[in-house]
Design a protein around this motif. Structure first.
Motif, PDB file in Angstrom:
ATOM      1  N   VAL A  70      -7.545   1.399   9.015  1.00 53.21           N
ATOM      2  CA  VAL A  70      -6.850   0.122   9.199  1.00 53.21           C
ATOM      3  C   VAL A  70      -7.076  -0.325  10.639  1.00 53.21           C
ATOM      4  O   VAL A  70      -7.459   0.495  11.481  1.00 53.21           O
ATOM      5  CB  VAL A  70      -5.334   0.261   8.919  1.00 53.21           C
ATOM      6  CG1 VAL A  70      -5.078   0.308   7.443  1.00 53.21           C
ATOM      7  CG2 VAL A  70      -4.709   1.443   9.635  1.00 53.21           C
ATOM      8  N   LEU A 103      -7.541   6.102  -4.625  1.00 49.61           N
ATOM      9  CA  LEU A 103      -7.368   6.075  -3.179  1.00 49.61           C
ATOM     10  C   LEU A 103      -8.720   6.051  -2.474  1.00 49.61           C
ATOM     11  O   LEU A 103      -9.513   6.989  -2.597  1.00 49.61           O
ATOM     12  CB  LEU A 103      -6.551   7.292  -2.721  1.00 49.61           C
ATOM     13  CG  LEU A 103      -5.220   7.560  -3.462  1.00 49.61           C
ATOM     14  CD1 LEU A 103      -4.436   8.667  -2.772  1.00 49.61           C
ATOM     15  CD2 LEU A 103      -4.370   6.301  -3.561  1.00 49.61           C
ATOM     16  N   ALA A 104      -8.955   4.985  -1.728  1.00 47.84           N
ATOM     17  CA  ALA A 104     -10.235   4.778  -1.045  1.00 47.84           C
ATOM     18  C   ALA A 104     -10.056   4.928   0.460  1.00 47.84           C
ATOM     19  O   ALA A 104      -8.967   5.235   0.943  1.00 47.84           O
ATOM     20  CB  ALA A 104     -10.767   3.391  -1.402  1.00 47.84           C
ATOM     21  N   ARG A 112       0.319   6.105   2.946  1.00 51.26           N
ATOM     22  CA  ARG A 112      -1.116   5.974   2.741  1.00 51.26           C
ATOM     23  C   ARG A 112      -1.754   5.072   3.797  1.00 51.26           C
ATOM     24  O   ARG A 112      -2.845   5.365   4.282  1.00 51.26           O
ATOM     25  CB  ARG A 112      -1.397   5.433   1.327  1.00 51.26           C
ATOM     26  CG  ARG A 112      -2.874   5.333   0.966  1.00 51.26           C
ATOM     27  CD  ARG A 112      -3.567   6.686   0.917  1.00 51.26           C
ATOM     28  NE  ARG A 112      -5.006   6.551   0.717  1.00 51.26           N
ATOM     29  CZ  ARG A 112      -5.889   7.524   0.893  1.00 51.26           C
ATOM     30  NH1 ARG A 112      -5.489   8.728   1.259  1.00 51.26           N
ATOM     31  NH2 ARG A 112      -7.159   7.327   0.694  1.00 51.26           N
ATOM     32  N   TRP A 113      -1.111   3.965   4.120  1.00 47.63           N
ATOM     33  CA  TRP A 113      -1.663   3.009   5.093  1.00 47.63           C
ATOM     34  C   TRP A 113      -2.066   3.721   6.379  1.00 47.63           C
ATOM     35  O   TRP A 113      -3.182   3.544   6.878  1.00 47.63           O
ATOM     36  CB  TRP A 113      -0.615   1.925   5.379  1.00 47.63           C
ATOM     37  CG  TRP A 113      -1.060   0.858   6.329  1.00 47.63           C
ATOM     38  CD1 TRP A 113      -1.003   0.893   7.692  1.00 47.63           C
ATOM     39  CD2 TRP A 113      -1.642  -0.405   5.989  1.00 47.63           C
ATOM     40  NE1 TRP A 113      -1.495  -0.267   8.227  1.00 47.63           N
ATOM     41  CE2 TRP A 113      -1.899  -1.092   7.200  1.00 47.63           C
ATOM     42  CE3 TRP A 113      -1.964  -1.041   4.782  1.00 47.63           C
ATOM     43  CZ2 TRP A 113      -2.442  -2.367   7.247  1.00 47.63           C
ATOM     44  CZ3 TRP A 113      -2.519  -2.315   4.822  1.00 47.63           C
ATOM     45  CH2 TRP A 113      -2.756  -2.963   6.031  1.00 47.63           C
ATOM     46  N   PRO A 129      -7.313   0.443   2.737  1.00 51.02           N
ATOM     47  CA  PRO A 129      -6.355  -0.087   1.763  1.00 51.02           C
ATOM     48  C   PRO A 129      -6.957  -1.141   0.824  1.00 51.02           C
ATOM     49  O   PRO A 129      -6.664  -1.168  -0.368  1.00 51.02           O
ATOM     50  CB  PRO A 129      -5.265  -0.707   2.646  1.00 51.02           C
ATOM     51  CG  PRO A 129      -5.301   0.082   3.903  1.00 51.02           C
ATOM     52  CD  PRO A 129      -6.747   0.443   4.109  1.00 51.02           C
ATOM     53  N   HIS A 151      -8.451   0.183  -2.318  1.00 50.01           N
ATOM     54  CA  HIS A 151      -7.583   0.924  -3.243  1.00 50.01           C
ATOM     55  C   HIS A 151      -7.480   0.168  -4.560  1.00 50.01           C
ATOM     56  O   HIS A 151      -7.622  -1.048  -4.609  1.00 50.01           O
ATOM     57  CB  HIS A 151      -6.185   1.099  -2.640  1.00 50.01           C
ATOM     58  CG  HIS A 151      -6.105   2.239  -1.676  1.00 50.01           C
ATOM     59  ND1 HIS A 151      -6.897   2.320  -0.559  1.00 50.01           N
ATOM     60  CD2 HIS A 151      -5.340   3.358  -1.667  1.00 50.01           C
ATOM     61  CE1 HIS A 151      -6.623   3.433   0.103  1.00 50.01           C
ATOM     62  NE2 HIS A 151      -5.677   4.091  -0.542  1.00 50.01           N
ATOM     63  N   THR A 184      -5.430   5.821   6.421  1.00 48.02           N
ATOM     64  CA  THR A 184      -6.707   5.209   6.008  1.00 48.02           C
ATOM     65  C   THR A 184      -7.262   4.410   7.182  1.00 48.02           C
ATOM     66  O   THR A 184      -6.618   4.294   8.221  1.00 48.02           O
ATOM     67  CB  THR A 184      -6.513   4.248   4.812  1.00 48.02           C
ATOM     68  OG1 THR A 184      -5.543   3.265   5.185  1.00 48.02           O
ATOM     69  CG2 THR A 184      -6.070   4.986   3.576  1.00 48.02           C
ATOM     70  N   THR A 226       0.833  -1.212   0.000  1.00 44.23           N
ATOM     71  CA  THR A 226       0.000   0.000   0.000  1.00 44.23           C
ATOM     72  C   THR A 226       0.868   1.263   0.000  1.00 44.23           C
ATOM     73  O   THR A 226       0.638   2.198  -0.779  1.00 44.23           O
ATOM     74  CB  THR A 226      -0.931   0.018   1.234  1.00 44.23           C
ATOM     75  OG1 THR A 226      -1.759  -1.145   1.184  1.00 44.23           O
ATOM     76  CG2 THR A 226      -1.805   1.264   1.249  1.00 44.23           C
ATOM     77  N   TYR A 228     -17.512  11.545  -2.785  1.00 44.18           N
ATOM     78  CA  TYR A 228     -17.856  11.508  -1.352  1.00 44.18           C
ATOM     79  C   TYR A 228     -16.716  11.972  -0.452  1.00 44.18           C
ATOM     80  O   TYR A 228     -16.781  11.824   0.763  1.00 44.18           O
ATOM     81  CB  TYR A 228     -18.344  10.111  -0.947  1.00 44.18           C
ATOM     82  CG  TYR A 228     -17.392   8.973  -1.292  1.00 44.18           C
ATOM     83  CD1 TYR A 228     -17.533   8.267  -2.486  1.00 44.18           C
ATOM     84  CD2 TYR A 228     -16.386   8.591  -0.416  1.00 44.18           C
ATOM     85  CE1 TYR A 228     -16.681   7.224  -2.799  1.00 44.18           C
ATOM     86  CE2 TYR A 228     -15.529   7.544  -0.720  1.00 44.18           C
ATOM     87  CZ  TYR A 228     -15.684   6.863  -1.919  1.00 44.18           C
ATOM     88  OH  TYR A 228     -14.841   5.840  -2.221  1.00 44.18           O
TER      89      TYR A 228
END
Lengths: 258, 258
Positions: A157, B107-108, A151-152, B111, B114, A155, A144, A221
């Motif tokens: 997680v 990018l969501a 990024r990880w 992960p 994604h 987000t 990722t 969104y």
């Protein structure tokens, strides 16, 4: 890392343009790790005449406790390659992984002397689907953050059980690997360089070629009003390195090492 | 062209994300023809466990008089693949050819969701080295001008005998082919879209990704003072199309066809 240079064998020896060959492990791993899409080839069954190629996302990394780095490939549980990797014997599914970067179009006096500046790595090995939860999470984090740094951490997680069920990570033991590099300007034959008429009218040089990230476009969104700094910084750094690398490759003397 | 759509068979059927699948011949050929480096896979000998991948330059084209388009691959006489193609039986060397374009990093919120926006084609077939001089020149012209439009006409041509000896063109009959496309913004699961805290702090969207050609850099022996218009025009057009394609892909509604 345990492996400094991959041995030259019949399987990986670069025959054409031996001076462009490179067996340096750090170089090869770096190329895999900066290539956003790897091409992965395998035989759909033992004895297949025609292999299949899949584009996949992956990274070379060394899991804590392992003696050497492996290639980690990300995929879906229902894909054929993941089923084969999971069904495979303990020796694993034989794979070939290619990472290729174009750095420029090299324009010479005659079509035959045209070339690309490029960096290319080919690795072979055997892969299995990993089952250890800790290593799976470690590899997902690695993959990722290879797409967008940090990024990880930015987000939601960790992945929940449903997500862990649907994602598979293959781990390839690297058995052979080699790379090729071409940089510099065009190299024409003497016979053409002596032809004043040809030289006078034919533009020769390099058109640099690189990957470019554009301005991020928010989703329908998205609620975060400005693009976060870690994304901006990542985009700017990637773009700077990519453009500079292509320009530097073009300006090197042909065949000289950096 | 004779083939409008490739048949769906066990060999090429796209199992994962069937809605992203595409068997349209024009789309697949177009993707091959705009991908500057193809990945070509083959088994180094019958019964090989592990295939090899080579990065190669190629084009789909239909030679006058042929009933269908073929993939033309450019290479050197001494390379292993060309030796195998020349030594092969009349049925040809089984090959897999992949053409892949990344259009964006998607990018969501989590992960697992994604993705990449991408266009990817995989073709299988059998290839032979072509010997007919007229077809070889036709294919060299096709391949050269695919790198930079009108380049052939602006260089010293035709190739002389030594050049013709050192260059080989393989011609692959396409037996199966398929493509996959992903475009649009991220698509998150309802469970995450309902989490206000996650949505409030996680930027979601697309970072467009495209190929970029830089300002041409003249060779040390170049005598043409300004970059010719056909090169300038080519660079500008490529850059405009590449950037626009990536941005358009990012702004499409996920899963909708253009």
């Amino acid at each position: 890392m345990a492996t400094q240079e991959y041995p030259q064998t019949a399987a990986n020896k670069v025959n054409r343009y031996g001076n462009r060959a490179n067996y340096d492990a750090e170089f090869i791993h770096g190329l895999v790790n900066t290539t956003p899409v790897l091409h992965v080839s395998f035989n759909p069954e033992p004895g297949s005449l025609t292999p299949i190629i899949l584009p996949m996302i992956g990274q070379v990394g060394q899991y804590p406790g392992d003696e050497e780095p492996h290639v980690y490939l990300h995929g879906y549980v229902s894909s054929r390659i993941m089923k084969m990797g999971a069904d495979s014997t303990s020796e694993g599914l034989p794979l070939c992984v290619a990472a290729t970067k174009i750095d420029g179009y090299v324009l010479a006096l005659t079509p035959n002397s045209h070339s690309y500046n490029y960096r290319s790595a080919v690795l072979q090995g055997t892969a299995t689907v990993i089952t250890d939860l800790e290593e799976r999470l470690w590899a997902m984090h690695l993959v990722t953050n290879s797409v967008v740094a940090d990024r990880w951490e930015n987000t939601r997680v960790p992945p929940d059980n449903v997500e862990l069920q649907s994602t598979r990570i293959m781990k390839m033991k690297i058995t052979t690997a080699s790379a090729k590099v071409r940089d510099g300007g065009p190299e024409d034959d003497k016979k053409d360089l002596k032809r004043d008429g040809v030289v006078a009218k034919t533009w020769t040089g390099v058109i640099p070629f690189y990957e470019r990230l554009g301005a991020p476009i928010a989703s329908t969104y998205n609620k975060v009003k400005t693009v976060p700094n870690y994304i901006k910084t990542f985009v700017d750094k990637q773009n700077e390195v990519a453009q500079r690398t292509a320009n530097e490759a073009a300006m090197l003397e042909y065949g000289k090492k950096k």
